[in-house]
Design a protein around this motif. Structure first.
Motif, PDB file in Angstrom:
ATOM      1  N   THR A  72       0.877  -1.159   0.000  1.00 55.17           N
ATOM      2  CA  THR A  72       0.000   0.000   0.000  1.00 55.17           C
ATOM      3  C   THR A  72       0.915   1.209   0.000  1.00 55.17           C
ATOM      4  O   THR A  72       1.816   1.303   0.836  1.00 55.17           O
ATOM      5  CB  THR A  72      -0.927   0.033   1.231  1.00 55.17           C
ATOM      6  N   THR A  88      -6.098  -0.745  -6.401  1.00 61.28           N
ATOM      7  CA  THR A  88      -7.228   0.049  -5.925  1.00 61.28           C
ATOM      8  C   THR A  88      -6.687   1.316  -5.271  1.00 61.28           C
ATOM      9  O   THR A  88      -5.620   1.305  -4.659  1.00 61.28           O
ATOM     10  CB  THR A  88      -8.076  -0.732  -4.905  1.00 61.28           C
ATOM     11  N   CYS A  89      -7.423   2.390  -5.432  1.00 66.95           N
ATOM     12  CA  CYS A  89      -7.046   3.682  -4.845  1.00 66.95           C
ATOM     13  C   CYS A  89      -8.201   4.164  -3.969  1.00 66.95           C
ATOM     14  O   CYS A  89      -9.339   4.248  -4.426  1.00 66.95           O
ATOM     15  CB  CYS A  89      -6.774   4.715  -5.935  1.00 66.95           C
ATOM     16  N   GLU A  90      -7.878   4.464  -2.724  1.00 62.50           N
ATOM     17  CA  GLU A  90      -8.886   4.945  -1.785  1.00 62.50           C
ATOM     18  C   GLU A  90      -8.456   6.305  -1.258  1.00 62.50           C
ATOM     19  O   GLU A  90      -7.359   6.446  -0.711  1.00 62.50           O
ATOM     20  CB  GLU A  90      -9.022   3.961  -0.627  1.00 62.50           C
ATOM     21  N   PRO A  91      -9.322   7.316  -1.394  1.00 58.97           N
ATOM     22  CA  PRO A  91      -8.949   8.642  -0.892  1.00 58.97           C
ATOM     23  C   PRO A  91      -9.031   8.695   0.628  1.00 58.97           C
ATOM     24  O   PRO A  91      -9.767   7.932   1.257  1.00 58.97           O
ATOM     25  CB  PRO A  91      -9.996   9.566  -1.521  1.00 58.97           C
ATOM     26  N   PHE A  92      -8.244   9.586   1.201  1.00 60.95           N
ATOM     27  CA  PHE A  92      -8.354   9.832   2.639  1.00 60.95           C
ATOM     28  C   PHE A  92      -8.198  11.325   2.894  1.00 60.95           C
ATOM     29  O   PHE A  92      -7.611  12.056   2.110  1.00 60.95           O
ATOM     30  CB  PHE A  92      -7.347   9.010   3.452  1.00 60.95           C
ATOM     31  N   TRP A 121      -4.174   9.664  -1.298  1.00 59.40           N
ATOM     32  CA  TRP A 121      -4.681   8.380  -1.760  1.00 59.40           C
ATOM     33  C   TRP A 121      -3.876   7.225  -1.176  1.00 59.40           C
ATOM     34  O   TRP A 121      -2.653   7.326  -1.060  1.00 59.40           O
ATOM     35  CB  TRP A 121      -4.593   8.295  -3.288  1.00 59.40           C
ATOM     36  N   THR A 176      -3.001   3.603  -2.313  1.00 59.43           N
ATOM     37  CA  THR A 176      -3.034   2.726  -3.478  1.00 59.43           C
ATOM     38  C   THR A 176      -2.490   1.362  -3.077  1.00 59.43           C
ATOM     39  O   THR A 176      -1.363   1.260  -2.597  1.00 59.43           O
ATOM     40  CB  THR A 176      -2.189   3.318  -4.627  1.00 59.43           C
ATOM     41  N   THR A 177      -3.301   0.333  -3.271  1.00 63.35           N
ATOM     42  CA  THR A 177      -2.923  -1.027  -2.909  1.00 63.35           C
ATOM     43  C   THR A 177      -2.729  -1.835  -4.189  1.00 63.35           C
ATOM     44  O   THR A 177      -3.585  -1.813  -5.073  1.00 63.35           O
ATOM     45  CB  THR A 177      -4.011  -1.663  -2.020  1.00 63.35           C
TER      46      THR A 177
END
Length: 158
Positions: free
Chosen positions: A69, A128-132, A143, A145-146
């Motif tokens: 990640t 996958t990209c998840e915002p924070f 972001w 990114t995993t």
């Protein structure tokens, strides 16, 4: 797939390559590695920042797969000037999300079909990209990114 020195340097090889890739991006000034709780504890980090976390590794007969990640982030600037635009507000959060997603996209693209792919690093599956927002001790956005990177497992069993 990237060849490591008889398999013993595979982890170092991938880690160093990803670090160099991230730091080659003008939108990243600092790259760190380790536990999530180690991010910017001293509040002396030069932003924008990329932080790498190893999630695990899979050792198969012919390949090594590393699950990472990568957090790409920057500090949120809050303007003291009142802004009537409720969509963008008085912060640079949308700018950070745009810029840091581009950092992640460049890294992923170079793993998928670019220079890193040509050097033997293989991206497994779709990242996958998840915002924070407002993560950690500083007010940060970015972001997570995993993804999984695969290299040749050429360790000698003799």
């Amino acid at each position: 797939m990237a060849t490591s020195d008889k398999g013993i340097r595979g982890f170092y090889l991938v880690l160093t390559t990803l670090k160099e890739e991230l730091l080659s991006n003008p939108s990243i000034k600092t790259c760190t590695f380790g536990d999530i709780t180690d991010v910017d504890l001293q509040k002396q980090t030069i932003f924008p920042l990329a932080h790498m976390i190893i999630e695990g590794a899979t050792n198969s007969e012919k390949t090594l797969q590393f699950n990472f990640t990568v957090l790409t982030m920057d500090q949120i600037d809050i303007s003291k000037q009142l802004d009537d635009d409720v969509f963008t507000g008085n912060t640079n959060t949308q700018d950070i999300l745009n810029t840091q997603l581009a950092v992640s996209n460049r890294m992923v693209s170079r793993l998928r079909i670019g220079a890193l792919s040509q050097d033997g690093y293989e991206l497994v599956g779709d990242p996958t990209c998840e915002p924070f927002f407002d993560r950690f001790e500083n007010i940060l956005a970015g972001w997570a990114t995993t993804f999984t990177v695969q290299i040749l497992n050429d360790i000698s069993v003799c």
